[in-house]
Design a protein around this motif. Structure first.
Motif, mmCIF file in Angstrom:
data_model
loop_
_atom_site.group_PDB
_atom_site.id
_atom_site.type_symbol
_atom_site.label_atom_id
_atom_site.label_comp_id
_atom_site.label_asym_id
_atom_site.label_seq_id
_atom_site.Cartn_x
_atom_site.Cartn_y
_atom_site.Cartn_z
ATOM 1 N N LYS A 83 2.447 1.906 -3.529
ATOM 2 C CA LYS A 83 1.520 2.346 -4.586
ATOM 3 C C LYS A 83 0.321 3.086 -3.982
ATOM 4 O O LYS A 83 -0.819 2.863 -4.379
ATOM 5 C CB LYS A 83 1.028 1.131 -5.378
ATOM 6 N N TRP A 84 0.591 3.950 -3.026
ATOM 7 C CA TRP A 84 -0.518 4.624 -2.337
ATOM 8 C C TRP A 84 -1.242 5.576 -3.278
ATOM 9 O O TRP A 84 -0.610 6.414 -3.952
ATOM 10 C CB TRP A 84 0.005 5.386 -1.117
ATOM 11 N N ASP A 85 -2.591 5.449 -3.312
ATOM 12 C CA ASP A 85 -3.395 6.279 -4.198
ATOM 13 C C ASP A 85 -4.054 7.455 -3.486
ATOM 14 O O ASP A 85 -4.906 8.142 -4.059
ATOM 15 C CB ASP A 85 -4.484 5.420 -4.852
ATOM 16 N N GLY A 86 -3.675 7.692 -2.231
ATOM 17 C CA GLY A 86 -4.227 8.822 -1.494
ATOM 18 C C GLY A 86 -5.391 8.476 -0.590
ATOM 19 O O GLY A 86 -5.902 9.333 0.136
ATOM 20 N N ASP A 87 -5.834 7.205 -0.595
ATOM 21 C CA ASP A 87 -6.963 6.785 0.240
ATOM 22 C C ASP A 87 -6.451 6.484 1.650
ATOM 23 O O ASP A 87 -5.831 5.449 1.898
ATOM 24 C CB ASP A 87 -7.614 5.540 -0.364
ATOM 25 N N LYS A 120 0.825 -1.211 0.000
ATOM 26 C CA LYS A 120 0.000 0.000 0.000
ATOM 27 C C LYS A 120 0.860 1.263 0.000
ATOM 28 O O LYS A 120 0.514 2.267 -0.626
ATOM 29 C CB LYS A 120 -0.930 -0.009 1.214
ATOM 30 N N SER A 137 -6.961 3.210 3.905
ATOM 31 C CA SER A 137 -6.109 2.025 3.787
ATOM 32 C C SER A 137 -5.242 1.843 5.023
ATOM 33 O O SER A 137 -4.716 0.757 5.273
ATOM 34 C CB SER A 137 -5.203 2.149 2.553
#
Length: 582
Positions: free
Chosen positions: A551-555, A548, A558
């Protein structure tokens, strides 16, 4: 016939042309069965009673727990330990004294479903139980009874109204969902307000149904992130009744029955469906295999077909969902009701120690250079189940006089913690308190950890917790965090303890990993044990959340479960109040 008081109470509804006095009388004459009085059942019951529904049966075998309170608004802390249906009836009766409210402290099953369903105008499914969901669908379909459904997972919700002759829940989902898609809210997390929204949508459908405003079945998907509702068609297909499997074991096996079968000449094979981290904490020592939920469907062929197999998880929710799905594939199987939590509570000797069938395994959060004795391993296994008794013993021990303040601090922190698994977190915190107590007695340093932040390398906040006693102004905390971000940006990729900052009596300790860093804001001069604790927790987070973080997408959701790691830093405090800092 409405009396004058009722006309005044419901005057705003009666004013609506779709309702009127006649419609309000229809609501007063409607009888509804609510199955499940949890996060969905509470708002449904609340708004049905306040809308004037005259007859309500609420059905749930569970008791109120502390972790229920944030999303089940009919209950208070005084209700913890009481049956949900009793506590709910007490509140609902005061909202509408004229309503007839029947409480049923039972679990819905194939034996009692027909009796309860047939005696009401329609049913509202508010359960998180896959078995009950399909039982209700089949019973309502067979006797032409309307059914309103509701379900939720994280920010995804769904509701449905199913009318006789126009499609049913099983027509949408002929078989139970695959195990990897089943997780309870203690694992995925859930927003209290979103649970309320889904429940209110069910209540609105129920009122419309009682007023005869719904003419055909409909199914809705609710998006908690976008705040949108999408309707889909419900197929008219009539689903044939599923064929009963020939079974050697019951669907739901109690801990005592499992113990008896494990000691027999033909012990069942156990399958642990929990994640690796949970299994590393504790497992049942028996002939077992490990198939986590996220790969369960792919490994179906590895499950024996002889029927002498029992699934287990933490609380029994995931294992029951897996059992239902496996049986939909034509394989007979059982599961441990109450999970390993129930197993530990029931399988103890007279001295309160676990029997030999429960085995503690060293976890990634243990200290390998200090192997535990058998007595210490046993104490850790039952720490969760016997916490209150253990705390009482520690309080009376003169050598741990400073621990009582830390125990009180832990109790307050648990109430504000996020939706982390309650029992697991209490177990971890108990072990941490014992360790901290021993270290605090060797260290005269006095300091109070007031806030802990977990920050992504680019400065975005991942998670944070505050001590209930923190007194630093919010603007000052923000300024301190901004200064930390600037300081970290200048560290040029360094990791580990990259430095300390001071703001008057406040001190800041920073521990940096490869992808994120942890910040402890303290009152007083922190000890080396705090720095070691920060290093330990950041290493665990980097290890457990590596995918996570990469590759964290800003959510940020998580990282909700990281709260337990941050709370452990709060518990490094050697005092409970600023006044104790010299």
């Amino acid at each position: 016939m409405l009396n004058d008081k009722a006309k005044q109470i419901f005057s705003r509804q009666i004013t609506l042309p779709e309702v009127g006095e006649k419609g309000q009388e229809e609501l007063e004459d409607t009888g509804i069965l609510i199955v499940g009085m949890g996060g969905l059942g509470c708002p449904v019951a609340h708004y049905l009673i306040s809308s004037g529904i005259g007859y309500l049966t609420i059905m749930d075998p569970d008791k109120v727990e502390l972790s229920n309170l944030s999303r089940q608004p009919l209950y208070t802390e005084d209700d913890v330990g009481s049956l949900k249906v009793n506590a709910a009836k007490n509140v609902l009766s005061h909202m509408n004294p004229n309503a007839v409210i029947n409480e049923v402290p039972e679990e819905l099953n194939k034996d009692n479903a027909l009796t309860y369903v047939s005696s009401h105008d329609f049913v509202i499914d508010c359960t998180d139980n896959v078995d009950s969901r399909y039982i209700l669908s089949d019973i309502c379909q067979s006797i032409d009874k309307p059914l309103i459904h509701g379900g939720i997972r994280a920010f995804e919700g769904n509701t449905g109204v199913f009318l006789p002759g126009s499609g049913y829940y099983r027509a949408l989902y002929p078989k139970p969902p695959a195990p990897e898609s089943i997780q309870d809210c203690s694992t995925t997390g859930v927003l209290s307000s979103f649970v309320g929204w889904v429940g209110m949508h069910q209540a609105m459908l129920a009122v419309q149904l009682a007023l005869d405003l719904i003419k055909e079945s409909a199914f809705y998907f609710l998006d908690g992130r976008k705040g949108t509702i999408r309707q889909v068609e419900v197929p008219d297909a009539v689903v044939e009744e599923t064929k009963e499997l020939s079974k050697a074991l019951p669907d739901h096996m109690s801990p005592s029955e499992l113990k008896e079968r494990l000691e027999s000449d033909n012990p069942p094979l156990l399958i642990d469906v929990r994640g690796a981290a949970e299994r590393a904490e504790v497992k049942i020592e028996a002939n077992d295999i490990h198939i986590p939920m996220d790969v369960f469907a792919q490994r179906l062929e590895g499950i024996p077909r002889h029927g002498n197999v029992v699934l287990y998880c933490h609380l029994g929710i995931r294992s029951n969902s897996a059992r239902s799905w496996v049986e939909s594939q034509g394989i007979a199987i059982s599961h441990l009701s109450g999970g390993i939590e129930g197993w530990l509570f029931e399988n103890m000797d007279e001295a309160g120690n676990p029997i030999a069938l429960a085995n503690k395994i060293e976890s990634s959060d243990s200290e390998p250079e200090k192997p535990l004795s058998l007595e210490e391993q046993n104490a850790q296994v039952v720490a969760n189940a016997k916490m209150e008794a253990e705390l009482e013993k520690i309080k009376t021990n003169a050598e741990h006089s400073e621990l009582s303040g830390l125990i009180d601090l832990k109790d307050r922190l648990l109430k504000q913690s996020l939706e982390v698994e309650k029992q697991k977190q209490e177990h971890e915190l108990k072990l941490e308190e014992v360790r901290i107590s021993a270290e605090a007695q060797k260290n005269d340093t006095k300091f109070l950890v007031e806030a802990v932040y977990l920050v992504y390398n680019d400065g975005r906040l991942l998670n944070h917790v505050f001590s209930e006693d923190q007194q630093t102004d919010a603007e000052i905390l923000t300024s301190m965090l901004m200064a930390v971000n600037d300081f970290v940006a200048d560290s040029l990729g360094a990791t580990g303890n990259i430095g300390n900052l001071e703001f008057g009596a406040n001190s800041i300790v920073i521990e940096k990993g490869d992808n994120c860093y942890m910040v402890s804001m303290n009152y007083g001069e922190p000890s080396d044990s705090l720095r070691q604790g920060l290093r330990k927790q950041i290493e665990l987070i980097e290890e457990n959340y590596s995918d996570k973080l990469d590759k964290w997408d800003g959510d940020v959701s998580s990282f909700d479960s990281c709260a337990s790691n941050l709370v452990k830093i709060l518990l490094e405090s050697t005092v409970t109040d600023r006044s104790e800092v010299a």
